[in-house]
Design an enzyme around this catalytic site. Sequence first.
Site, short mmCIF file in Angstrom:
data_model
loop_
_atom_site.label_atom_id
_atom_site.label_comp_id
_atom_site.label_asym_id
_atom_site.label_seq_id
_atom_site.Cartn_x
_atom_site.Cartn_y
_atom_site.Cartn_z
N LYS A 72 0.84 -1.21 0.00
CA LYS A 72 0.00 0.00 0.00
C LYS A 72 0.87 1.25 0.00
O LYS A 72 0.64 2.20 -0.75
CB LYS A 72 -0.91 0.01 1.23
CG LYS A 72 -1.52 1.38 1.54
CD LYS A 72 -2.34 1.35 2.80
CE LYS A 72 -1.58 1.47 4.07
NZ LYS A 72 -1.12 2.81 4.44
N ASN A 73 1.91 1.27 0.84
CA ASN A 73 2.73 2.47 0.99
C ASN A 73 3.71 2.70 -0.15
O ASN A 73 4.43 3.69 -0.16
CB ASN A 73 3.45 2.44 2.34
CG ASN A 73 2.48 2.61 3.47
OD1 ASN A 73 1.31 2.98 3.25
ND2 ASN A 73 2.90 2.35 4.69
N CYS A 170 -4.37 12.72 13.75
CA CYS A 170 -4.50 11.29 13.40
C CYS A 170 -4.41 10.51 14.70
O CYS A 170 -3.80 10.97 15.67
CB CYS A 170 -3.36 10.94 12.45
SG CYS A 170 -3.06 9.20 12.30
N ARG A 175 1.23 14.34 13.40
CA ARG A 175 1.60 14.11 11.99
C ARG A 175 1.47 15.35 11.12
O ARG A 175 0.75 15.33 10.10
CB ARG A 175 0.82 12.94 11.41
CG ARG A 175 1.01 11.65 12.17
CD ARG A 175 0.34 10.49 11.53
NE ARG A 175 1.01 10.04 10.33
CZ ARG A 175 0.56 9.04 9.56
NH1 ARG A 175 -0.58 8.45 9.87
NH2 ARG A 175 1.22 8.65 8.50
N ILE A 177 2.56 18.22 8.24
CA ILE A 177 3.29 18.10 6.96
C ILE A 177 4.13 19.35 6.71
O ILE A 177 4.37 19.76 5.58
CB ILE A 177 2.34 17.79 5.79
CG1 ILE A 177 1.25 18.84 5.65
CG2 ILE A 177 1.74 16.40 5.90
CD1 ILE A 177 0.51 18.73 4.32
N ASP A 178 4.60 19.94 7.81
CA ASP A 178 5.41 21.18 7.69
C ASP A 178 6.67 20.95 6.86
O ASP A 178 7.11 21.84 6.13
CB ASP A 178 5.77 21.68 9.10
CG ASP A 178 6.50 20.62 9.92
OD1 ASP A 178 7.48 20.94 10.60
OD2 ASP A 178 6.09 19.42 9.82
N ASP A 358 5.43 0.37 11.95
CA ASP A 358 4.20 -0.27 11.49
C ASP A 358 4.11 -1.74 11.90
O ASP A 358 3.10 -2.39 11.62
CB ASP A 358 4.07 -0.15 9.96
CG ASP A 358 3.88 1.29 9.52
OD1 ASP A 358 4.02 1.57 8.32
OD2 ASP A 358 3.62 2.14 10.38
N ILE A 380 8.81 6.87 16.68
CA ILE A 380 8.36 7.62 15.49
C ILE A 380 7.09 8.43 15.76
O ILE A 380 7.01 9.61 15.44
CB ILE A 380 8.13 6.66 14.31
CG1 ILE A 380 9.38 5.79 14.06
CG2 ILE A 380 7.73 7.42 13.05
CD1 ILE A 380 10.60 6.56 13.59
N ARG A 450 -8.41 -0.80 5.25
CA ARG A 450 -7.63 0.27 4.62
C ARG A 450 -6.30 -0.23 4.06
O ARG A 450 -5.77 0.31 3.10
CB ARG A 450 -7.33 1.38 5.64
CG ARG A 450 -8.56 2.15 6.09
CD ARG A 450 -8.13 3.38 6.82
NE ARG A 450 -7.14 4.11 6.03
CZ ARG A 450 -6.45 5.13 6.53
NH1 ARG A 450 -6.65 5.50 7.78
NH2 ARG A 450 -5.57 5.77 5.78
C1 EPZ Z 1 4.67 6.83 6.35
O1 EPZ Z 1 3.90 7.87 6.95
C2 EPZ Z 1 3.75 5.61 6.25
N1 EPZ Z 1 2.60 5.95 5.42
C3 EPZ Z 1 3.29 5.22 7.65
O2 EPZ Z 1 2.52 4.02 7.54
C4 EPZ Z 1 4.50 4.90 8.49
O3 EPZ Z 1 4.09 4.64 9.81
C5 EPZ Z 1 5.45 6.12 8.51
O4 EPZ Z 1 5.81 6.50 7.17
C6 EPZ Z 1 6.75 5.81 9.24
O5 EPZ Z 1 7.39 4.72 8.73
C7 EPZ Z 1 2.75 5.95 4.07
O6 EPZ Z 1 3.78 5.69 3.51
C8 EPZ Z 1 1.53 6.29 3.27
P1 EPZ Z 1 6.69 10.26 8.35
P2 EPZ Z 1 4.43 9.38 6.94
O7 EPZ Z 1 6.48 11.53 7.60
O8 EPZ Z 1 5.25 9.62 5.75
C9 EPZ Z 1 6.99 13.66 11.66
C10 EPZ Z 1 0.67 2.58 7.86
O9 EPZ Z 1 0.32 1.99 8.89
N2 EPZ Z 1 6.79 14.62 10.56
O10 EPZ Z 1 7.87 9.45 7.99
O11 EPZ Z 1 3.27 10.24 7.18
C11 EPZ Z 1 5.77 12.77 11.91
O12 EPZ Z 1 4.83 13.41 12.73
C12 EPZ Z 1 1.14 4.05 7.95
O13 EPZ Z 1 0.68 2.06 6.74
C13 EPZ Z 1 6.83 15.97 10.84
O14 EPZ Z 1 7.01 16.38 11.99
O15 EPZ Z 1 5.36 9.38 8.23
C14 EPZ Z 1 6.38 11.54 12.54
O16 EPZ Z 1 6.55 11.74 13.90
C15 EPZ Z 1 0.88 4.65 9.28
N3 EPZ Z 1 6.63 16.84 9.81
C16 EPZ Z 1 7.72 11.44 11.84
O17 EPZ Z 1 8.01 12.73 11.29
C17 EPZ Z 1 6.42 16.42 8.51
O18 EPZ Z 1 6.25 17.25 7.61
C18 EPZ Z 1 7.78 10.41 10.72
O19 EPZ Z 1 6.67 10.58 9.91
C19 EPZ Z 1 6.40 15.04 8.26
C20 EPZ Z 1 6.60 14.15 9.29
#
Ligand code: EPZ
Length: 484
Positions: A72-73, A170, A175, A177-178, A358, A380, A450
Amino acid sequence: MKLVPKSPNVRTPGPASLLPGAVGDFRKPVSRSRTIRIDFRNIAIAPESLMDKFVIRGGNPLVGSVRISGAKNAALPAMAAAILTDEPVILENIPDVRDIQTERNLLVSMGAEVELGYGRASHRTTISCSKLANPEAAYELVKTMRASTLVLGPLVARMGRARVSQPGGCAIGARPIDLHIKGLERLGATIKQEHGYIEASAERLRGGHIIFDKITVTGTEDLMMAATLAQGETIMENCAREPEVTDLAALLTKMGARIEGAGTHTIRIQGVEKLHGARHRIIPDRIEAGTFVTAAVLTGGDLTLTNCDPSHLGALIQKLEEAGVRIRTAPDSMRVTNGHQLIAADITTEEYPGFPTDMQAQYMTLATQAQGTSIITENIFENRFMHAHELVRMGANIKVEGRRAIVRGKTPLSSAAVQCSDLRASASLVIAALVADGETIIDRVYHVDRGYERIEEKLKGVGAQIRRIGEILPKRATAPSVVA
Ligand code: EPZ
């Protein structure tokens, strides 16, 4: 589950009409009987499937073979990448899960044409973004799936503008997206945030130097896609190294992008004028594979996983071996055999290649059945222990202290009524129910749908006693039924 097409629009296209001006082997003729074009704007997800539950009777070892679906990812960013070209992108090994449907709805809402394969081609989708008219990701869609924000970079890069809803909170953490936004600004985009939306624009993005404050998977993917059409070179540092990032780079390279270093912390992208169509097979889902391995270990089964890639699961396999599990691997399969005395082992979730967050919830269920005390540290996400409270309801001995959970085992699990809070928490409850004494009822399994393709059928196929109960229809239809 029933998808209700209000006004279906079905046409069987000729092979040529799908592929004007395309290059590479995906010119192979697509047989007339394989693809259908469906107008997703008129399709709604039937609310009754949101009421589905699983009823699981525990105690049956999982024996036999399970085929792992595509990731999926990896599929979600690959579908967003189709925005970068006006030529068709054909993706294979796409999992049949709800998040993929949401992504399809999102692309169609922008004006893309999405074709679904069916029959032997049911895991193939062809996306054509030649007529993108509405570069917007609406709140209704983004709120159901945060990964919708992956269209931000590709839209600005291809269309020069994008309007994407802020994803909001969430279950597992804030989470934000800054880092996506900061990165786009470093590529020259102008960003405005108002009324819950991000409005980004740029005549043409220009190459830049991005150092991520924090490793982010979709942040790396979003900006890597944006940089492919930027003017000049982009250097991104402190990037995510997940296999899904590498797989996306492989697709983009087939589309004509110039990328180096994917899979390392430093990625270089030389922007090009235009990208073209491509055909790409999505990598297997390492988290689905890890989930089935954990279930097999705990049920004392003998399970073979096919169509998977054990090399993506190094940290998990190592940890399971530390806990006393024997796993045999081959390039595209794994076998777990029974007879393990599980011993406690601590885990700390890290970015890839560290222990995947995950898999943390599923591992917690395993730790409840291991002799001794396991300390689980979640690095994380700040709120990813919702499943612990449900496992305690089933008899587990778990104490949560901030980002640490202390699991004392082995404690027998007993059936109870429990509910899912997020995708991976749901998987941990399904596994717990497979080993619990009695019949467990798991509510809100739409979370499972999902990201897991037909999990109850796959489990039933290897001996589990599981059934889905829903409000109306017994059998869950994933692909839209065509009422020609
Ligand atoms: C991806 O999410 C995956 N989703 C998540 O899988 C997975 O848990 C995560 O990576 C970590 O491995 C997809 O690929 C669609 P991150 P993502 O940005 O990209 C912080 C599942 O179960 N952060 O790597 O959203 C964030 O809050 C899902 O399939 C910021 O602060 O995760 C977190 O603490 C759940 N600002 C950390 O970084 C940002 O702009 C890592 O998040 C972006 C992230």
